[in-house]
Design a protein around this motif. Structure first.
Motif, PDB file in Angstrom:
ATOM      1  N   ALA A   1      52.639  39.916  -3.482  1.00  0.00           N
ATOM      2  CA  ALA A   1      51.298  39.224  -3.486  1.00  0.00           C
ATOM      3  C   ALA A   1      51.756  37.519  -3.843  1.00  0.00           C
ATOM      4  CB  ALA A   1      50.363  39.556  -4.557  1.00  0.00           C
TER       5      ALA A   1
ATOM      6  N   HIS B   1      60.612  55.229  -1.680  1.00  0.00           N
ATOM      7  CA  HIS B   1      60.861  53.936  -2.477  1.00  0.00           C
ATOM      8  C   HIS B   1      62.293  53.246  -1.738  1.00  0.00           C
ATOM      9  CE1 HIS B   1      58.615  53.898  -6.189  1.00  0.00           C
ATOM     10  NE2 HIS B   1      58.023  54.878  -5.712  1.00  0.00           N
TER      11      HIS B   1
ATOM     12  N   GLN C   1      54.963  44.757  -6.253  1.00  0.00           N
ATOM     13  CA  GLN C   1      53.555  44.505  -5.582  1.00  0.00           C
ATOM     14  C   GLN C   1      53.328  42.914  -5.865  1.00  0.00           C
ATOM     15  OE1 GLN C   1      50.797  47.477  -6.325  1.00  0.00           O
ATOM     16  NE2 GLN C   1      52.052  49.106  -6.239  1.00  0.00           N
ATOM     17  N   ASN C   2      53.476  42.608  -7.294  1.00  0.00           N
ATOM     18  CA  ASN C   2      53.066  41.415  -7.636  1.00  0.00           C
ATOM     19  C   ASN C   2      54.022  40.349  -7.210  1.00  0.00           C
ATOM     20  OD1 ASN C   2      51.171  42.358  -9.377  1.00  0.00           O
ATOM     21  ND2 ASN C   2      52.589  42.495 -11.274  1.00  0.00           N
TER      22      ASN C   2
ATOM     23  N   GLU D   1      54.914  48.296  -9.625  1.00  0.00           N
ATOM     24  CA  GLU D   1      53.898  47.147  -9.810  1.00  0.00           C
ATOM     25  C   GLU D   1      54.393  45.762  -9.868  1.00  0.00           C
ATOM     26  OE1 GLU D   1      50.577  45.920 -13.000  1.00  0.00           O
ATOM     27  OE2 GLU D   1      50.956  47.957 -12.912  1.00  0.00           O
TER      28      GLU D   1
ATOM     29  N   LEU E   1      53.649  42.777   2.251  1.00  0.00           N
ATOM     30  CA  LEU E   1      52.657  43.120   1.329  1.00  0.00           C
ATOM     31  C   LEU E   1      52.192  44.823   1.288  1.00  0.00           C
ATOM     32  CD1 LEU E   1      51.031  41.899  -1.097  1.00  0.00           C
ATOM     33  CD2 LEU E   1      49.478  41.412   0.631  1.00  0.00           C
ATOM     34  N   SER E   2      52.177  45.174   2.588  1.00  0.00           N
ATOM     35  CA  SER E   2      51.778  46.595   2.659  1.00  0.00           C
ATOM     36  C   SER E   2      52.869  47.582   2.256  1.00  0.00           C
ATOM     37  CB  SER E   2      51.188  46.813   4.269  1.00  0.00           C
ATOM     38  OG  SER E   2      50.479  45.897   4.412  1.00  0.00           O
TER      39      SER E   2
ATOM     40  N   SER F   1      54.931  46.781  -0.233  1.00  0.00           N
ATOM     41  CA  SER F   1      55.208  46.780  -1.354  1.00  0.00           C
ATOM     42  C   SER F   1      54.405  47.789  -2.121  1.00  0.00           C
ATOM     43  CB  SER F   1      54.980  45.442  -2.054  1.00  0.00           C
ATOM     44  OG  SER F   1      53.470  45.020  -1.856  1.00  0.00           O
ATOM     45  N   ARG F   2      53.236  48.380  -1.395  1.00  0.00           N
ATOM     46  CA  ARG F   2      52.353  49.124  -2.205  1.00  0.00           C
ATOM     47  C   ARG F   2      52.782  50.545  -2.433  1.00  0.00           C
ATOM     48  NH1 ARG F   2      48.130  46.995   1.598  1.00  0.00           N
ATOM     49  NH2 ARG F   2      47.127  45.051   0.200  1.00  0.00           N
ATOM     50  N   LEU F   3      54.162  50.782  -1.788  1.00  0.00           N
ATOM     51  CA  LEU F   3      54.778  52.033  -2.075  1.00  0.00           C
ATOM     52  C   LEU F   3      55.785  52.056  -3.242  1.00  0.00           C
ATOM     53  CD1 LEU F   3      55.435  53.193   1.622  1.00  0.00           C
ATOM     54  CD2 LEU F   3      53.896  53.905   0.134  1.00  0.00           C
TER      55      LEU F   3
END
Length: 142
Positions: A100, A43, A96-97, A93, A85-86, A88-90
């Protein structure tokens, strides 16, 4: 020879059983703690990379709006947004939002960023919200 009962065997081997329980508990705790630590490291690394990419992206956006727009390359913007964006997947949520949303705001404003300062403001605000969310997330890590 007199057969031993289970109770006597436990009594005779009580120290060994306690040692086994302590060893298994310590191993379980250490494994769990290592997993948490590794997750936190991931993280942190992703968070710092997102913040770095966001800063570079902000520079690109500001240069497009306030500097020589002939050097503006929207492909660099798309690369940075997609990397954010990639990464943020780690993360959580919420992040990630936010990432996006940054991509959405960029897709709606990239073509007018050179002429319209409002486009710059909207993209910059989305970047700022993302960086704030990442900072708060990193502060909460133990």
């Amino acid at each position: 020879m007199k057969p031993s009962t289970i109770g006597k065997q436990i009594q005779q081997n009580l120290l060994a059983l306690i040692s086994l329980i302590v060893a298994i508990s310590a191993l379980s705790y250490t494994s769990w703690r290592n997993e948490i630590s590794e997750d936190n490291r991931n993280h942190r690394a992703a968070g710092f990379e997102i913040m770095r990419e966001a800063a570079h992206f902000q520079l690109l956006v500001d240069q497009a709006t306030f500097s020589d727009s002939a050097q503006f390359d929207p492909i660099q913007g798309w690369v940075r947004v997609n990397l954010i964006l990639s990464l943020s997947r780690l993360m959580s949520e919420e992040i990630q939002n936010r990432a996006a949303n940054l991509k959405l705001v960029w897709s709606e404003n990239w073509s007018s960023i050179m002429e319209d300062k409002n486009s710059n403001r909207m993209v910059s605000e989305s970047i700022s919200q993302l960086v704030t969310s990442v900072s708060k997330h990193l502060e909460r890590l133990k």
